[in-house]
Design a protein around this motif. Structure first.
Motif, short mmCIF file in Angstrom:
data_model
loop_
_atom_site.label_atom_id
_atom_site.label_comp_id
_atom_site.label_asym_id
_atom_site.label_seq_id
_atom_site.Cartn_x
_atom_site.Cartn_y
_atom_site.Cartn_z
N UNK A 1 0.83 -1.21 0.00
CA UNK A 1 0.00 0.00 0.00
C UNK A 1 0.86 1.26 0.00
N UNK A 2 2.03 1.21 0.68
CA UNK A 2 2.85 2.40 0.77
C UNK A 2 4.29 2.00 1.06
N UNK A 3 5.20 2.91 0.80
CA UNK A 3 6.61 2.71 1.10
C UNK A 3 7.14 3.92 1.84
N UNK A 4 8.12 3.65 2.74
CA UNK A 4 8.70 4.71 3.56
C UNK A 4 10.14 4.95 3.12
N UNK A 5 10.50 6.21 2.96
CA UNK A 5 11.87 6.60 2.62
C UNK A 5 12.41 7.43 3.79
N UNK A 6 13.27 6.79 4.62
CA UNK A 6 13.79 7.51 5.79
C UNK A 6 14.71 8.64 5.40
N UNK A 7 15.46 8.45 4.29
CA UNK A 7 16.39 9.51 3.88
C UNK A 7 15.62 10.76 3.48
N UNK A 8 14.57 10.56 2.69
CA UNK A 8 13.77 11.70 2.22
C UNK A 8 12.70 12.11 3.23
N UNK A 9 12.47 11.25 4.25
CA UNK A 9 11.42 11.48 5.24
C UNK A 9 10.07 11.65 4.56
#
Length: 910
Positions: free
Chosen positions: A446-454
């Motif tokens: 459903x979704x993805x998280x990008x910690x670098x880009x927040x």
């Protein structure tokens, strides 16, 4: 009291022997065997009585520190080394030495204390006992079974910036051979006792380490041991046999000291009679030159060593803390420290050196909680001549701080493709970052998280749960994770529904147009009144058009359009709108006959269809029963008198509005109109042909024949007339008649009275008269006009008859001022006969005179009679006889002179 800065490793030497000690600002504990350091939070506390305070240090196996209290400037130290160990009885281990002395200090000085550990034995292992803390030497090794050699006792030391005092440890005993006593400052240490041929260990001295016994005994270390930082006594010699078991014994270790004692020798069967080991030598004591009242003694201390510090005790001011630090955690709100004091002055607060891990810091009275550990806050009140300074500490634990995550709410919903920023923040400066991940309940894909880009990117429809976490550190607990949830929707599409007719009427064609935004590929299904209508229609370039049914009855009709996209990432959309359909207007076409009235009721465009229901006919005051329409038509049969008012009313039905009309059952009318190219004269005559035209109007029935054609009257005559009659199919009759039409196209005849063409008049022309005749209409007017232009005179004679016909006649004459009044004037000459009497006339302001005629073209030159005046001014006359001498056929010039000579011509006839 502020902690001292760290001190570097230092070397202390005397007599060529060095002592290496490791020291820092915090307390170090020295292992007896390895010398490794560990922290000790608080040292021994002073015991005060009778004006003296004592602090006693026992053997701990570690370096101990002690801070000189406020107001203390002199200390007395009693330092005892430890006794050696004993591996056999009744032999006695060497006792430790003792040194006492007094030295100067300053409040706040930090003393370092090493208390030697007593020697030990080894009965269950062939290995000799390990070296003891304070530099006691290890025992010798026994190759022939258990029972290695005993170790020497450790020395005891007191350090300030340098070594102040030392007391040597006693040597270990072996198989009945006593160890040497340890020495104090200024007293000699003893040698270990021999065992047969095995030489005992030699003591350390003020100048050098002791030497080992034979065979194989070791001397004390020449330098400080790198592992322990202290001089180490020699190890005992080995016990061995080349020819099998015997009663051979290992030697014992030497004692520690300012200079350590040597180890005792071990037995070996290569040397006859050496069946027992030797004792270790004792260690030396020491007192620095700055120490006074030094007393040294050898062999006085059994067991572990001991150190006692004593100082004079003034009554000290008391400092009592009144603040609480229960529940302190790292990063918690700073608290104020407070204390009551028994003396004057201000209590100052500082971080005590026993504080661990830099747990806290103090700014005046504010205590900040910086790290996990034990925070010790010292409260100090300055002393005076009557009291020692007041000092107290409060100690408390600082626990891990709490981390709290602030995670601003994410949008409650989003659509595929949205990229949402993540803005969670931690509440601490722990340095542990906030890390995002997908939380429990987040659907796959459903979704993805990008910690670098927040950011979190929405990739499919479903439930997206984003978890924000912050890991714990040494000082902070892990934060309680915080979830934020986003409902991920398909990409939104919108549908709009419009009609090309906002308020159609029954039967009017209507086209519905669906406009889709968000995506353009898909199908539209239409429903009308809750039921599907037609097949799905493809959406082209964002729109689809569908023709609605034309039989939608009057009233509101819900029309719904559902758009289904081809791409599954897009959501369906729908729109519903009510289409209000009004009744169609109607027209009523009434036809009336003598024996029937009929009506046709029809839909008025843009409406369509065939109205149903009933109509009612009215004939004056008579009203018929309702008559049912059949295919939009109805009739009433019966006699309808002429000039009767007939009406019909259609009451309407569900889809068609009512209407009505009326007419008069009447005869036709005909009207005659007279026209001519010439206007009718005031007396009623036309001077051109007259046309009579007819205009017919039907009554309640058509005419049986066409309206009559125009009739043209061309003959000249009076009182002419035309009459025409028309007949209607229902028997109605109308007649139009025109009479009294007078036509005269012939012009009148006219003559001038008193003048004729060519007339010549002397001096002036007369007025003329008019005479006219007209045979039919008669003369209306007759007039003559004269126009003079020099000698030319023109007469116009005009006659008009009653019809307006006009006749004009022109007569031309002339005037002269010299000539003959009674002779014809033809072709410019007067015709006369010789001897004829004529009258000459002339118009002149001067009397004229005649000149005798001469044959033309000669000019008369002989004068004759003068003229006589007449009754008219400037007019003259003369009776004159034509000379008989004039010949017929000849032309002569006769002269008349007025102001000038004038010639007239005479044509003589026979």
């Amino acid at each position: 009291m502020s902690p001292k800065p760290p001190r570097l490793r230092r070397r202390l030497g005397h007599g060529g022997i060095s002592l290496l000690v490791l020291a820092t600002s915090s307390s170090l504990l020295w292992s007896a065997s390895s010398g490794t350091a560990s922290a000790e939070p608080i040292g021994p506390q002073p015991v005060c009585a009778d004006g003296t305070c004592t602090v006693t240090f026992a053997a701990t196996g570690a370096l101990q520190t002690w801070t000189v209290p406020s107001g203390v400037t002199s200390l007395t130290a009693d330092v005892s080394g430890a006794a050696g160990g004993s591996s056999a009885t009744p032999a006695v281990a060497g006792l430790g030495g003792r040194t006492t002395g007094t030295f100067s200090v300053e409040p706040g000085d930090e003393l370092e204390v090493v208390v030697g550990a007593g020697g030990t034995t080894s009965t269950d292992s062939p290995d000799g006992a390990s070296g003891t803390y304070g530099g006691g030497g290890a025992g010798g090794y026994n190759y022939w079974g258990d029972g290695g050699g005993a170790s020497g006792g450790g020395a005891s030391y007191v350090f300030d910036a340098e070594l102040l005092l030392a007391a040597g440890g006693g040597g270990g005993a072996s198989d009945g051979r006593a160890g040497g006593s340890g020495g104090g400052a200024g007293s000699a240490a003893d040698a270990g006792a021999d065992g047969s041929s095995s030489t005992g260990g030699q003591p350390g001295t003020l100048d050098a380490n002791g030497t080992g016994g034979n065979p194989f005994g070791q001397s004390g270390s020449g330098d400080a041991d790198e592992a322990t930082g202290l001089p180490t006594g020699g190890r005992g010699g080995f016990a061995d046999s080349l020819f099998g078991p015997s009663s051979s014994e290992p030697g014992a270790g030497g004692g520690g000291g300012f200079h350590a004692g040597g180890g005792g020798g071990g037995t070996i069967d290569d040397f006859p009679g050496t069946d027992v080991g030797s004792g270790g030598g004792g260690g030396a004591g020491f007192a620095a030159a700055s120490v006074t009242d030094v007393v040294g003694a050898a062999g006085v201390q059994s067991g572990d060593g001991a150190i006692t510090l004593s100082y004079a005790n003034l009554p000290a001011y008391t400092v009592s803390f009144t603040s609480s630090f229960d529940g302190a955690v790292v990063g918690g709100k700073s608290r104020n420290v407070s204390a009551d004091a028994s003396g004057p002055g201000v209590v100052t607060f500082s971080v005590d050196p026993t504080t661990t891990n830099s747990a806290c810091s103090v700014d005046r009275v504010a205590v900040s909680f910086d790290h996990v550990g034990t925070c010790v806050i010292a409260g100090d009140l300055p002393g005076d001549e009557t009291h020692a300074p007041g000092h107290n500490v409060v100690s408390f634990k600082i626990g891990q701080g709490n981390q709290t995550i602030t995670f601003p709410p994410l949008p409650t919903s989003g659509t595929i493709g949205d990229v949402i920023p993540l803005e969670a923040t931690g509440s601490t400066t722990s340095g542990s970052p906030v890390v995002y991940s997908l939380g429990a309940g987040s659907a796959d894909g459903v979704c993805t998280v990008d910690n670098a880009a927040k950011t979190v990117t929405l990739t499919a429809a479903g439930r997206c749960v984003v978890l924000a976490a912050q890991a714990g550190t040494v000082d902070y607990k892990a934060a309680i994770p915080v979830n934020q949830e986003v409902a991920v929707n398909l990409i939104r599409t919108t549908s709009a529904l419009t009609f090309d007719q906002e308020t159609p009427v029954y039967g009017q064609p209507v086209t519905a147009t669906v406009t889709v935004t968000g995506t353009t590929a898909g199908f539209v299904q239409l429903s009308v009144d809750g039921k599907p209508f037609g097949d799905r229609v493809s959406v082209l370039e964002g729109t689809a058009s569908i023709d609605l049914p034309t039989d939608l009855g009057a009233g509101g009709h819900p029309v719904k359009a559902v758009f289904t996209p081809l791409d599954e990432t897009y959501a369906e959309s729908s729109v519903e709108q009510s289409l209000p359909v009004a009744q169609a207007k109607t027209s009523t076409d009434l036809t009336v006959r003598a024996n029937q009235a009929s009506v046709v009721v029809a839909a008025v465009a843009p409406g369509a269809g065939t109205p149903e229901g009933t109509v009612v006919f009215s004939f004056g005051d008579t009203v018929s029963d309702p008559v049912t329409l059949v295919r939009g038509k109805a009739a009433y049969d019966g006699t309808i008198p002429a000039d009767t008012f007939v009406s019909v009313v259609y009451s309407g039905d569900d889809d068609f509005a009512g209407s009505s009309t009326s007419t008069l059952r009447k005869s036709p009318t005909i009207k005659a109109t007279v026209s001519s190219d010439a206007v009718k004269s005031p007396t009623g005559w036309y001077r051109a042909s007259v046309t009579v035209s007819f205009d017919c109007v039907e009554g309640s029935a058509p005419l049986t024949d066409d309206c009559p054609d125009p009739v043209t009257l061309s003959a000249d005559a009076a009182s002419q007339g035309v009459s025409k009659t028309i007949i209607a199919e229902d028997g109605g009759v109308a007649t139009a008649s025109v009479t009294g039409i007078n036509i005269d196209t012939t012009k009148p005849v006219v003559d001038a009275l008193g003048v004729e063409d060519g007339d010549r008049f002397f001096s002036s022309a007369p007025e003329a008269g008019c005479r006219a005749t007209d045979a039919l209409s008669g003369v209306s007017a007759c007039a003559a006009q004269r126009k003079v232009d020099g000698k030319a005179v023109t007469y116009s004679v005009i006659a008009v008859d009653q019809a307006g016909n006009t006749t004009t006649r022109t007569v031309r004459a002339s005037t002269y001022v010299r000539g003959i009044v009674d002779a014809p004037y033809v072709d410019g000459a007067y015709t006369v006969k010789a001897g004829q009497a004529v009258t000459l006339v002339a118009k002149s302001s001067k009397r004229p005179q005649v000149y005798k005629p001469v044959e033309a073209p000669k000019t008369p030159s002989k004068s004759g009679d003068k003229f006589k005046a007449t009754e008219n001014d400037d007019e003259w006359a003369l009776g004159y006889t034509i000379p008989t001498s004039l010949k017929p056929g000849k032309t002569y010039n006769l002269g008349i002179k007025t102001t000038s000579k004038y010639t007239i011509k005479l044509k003589v006839i026979s």
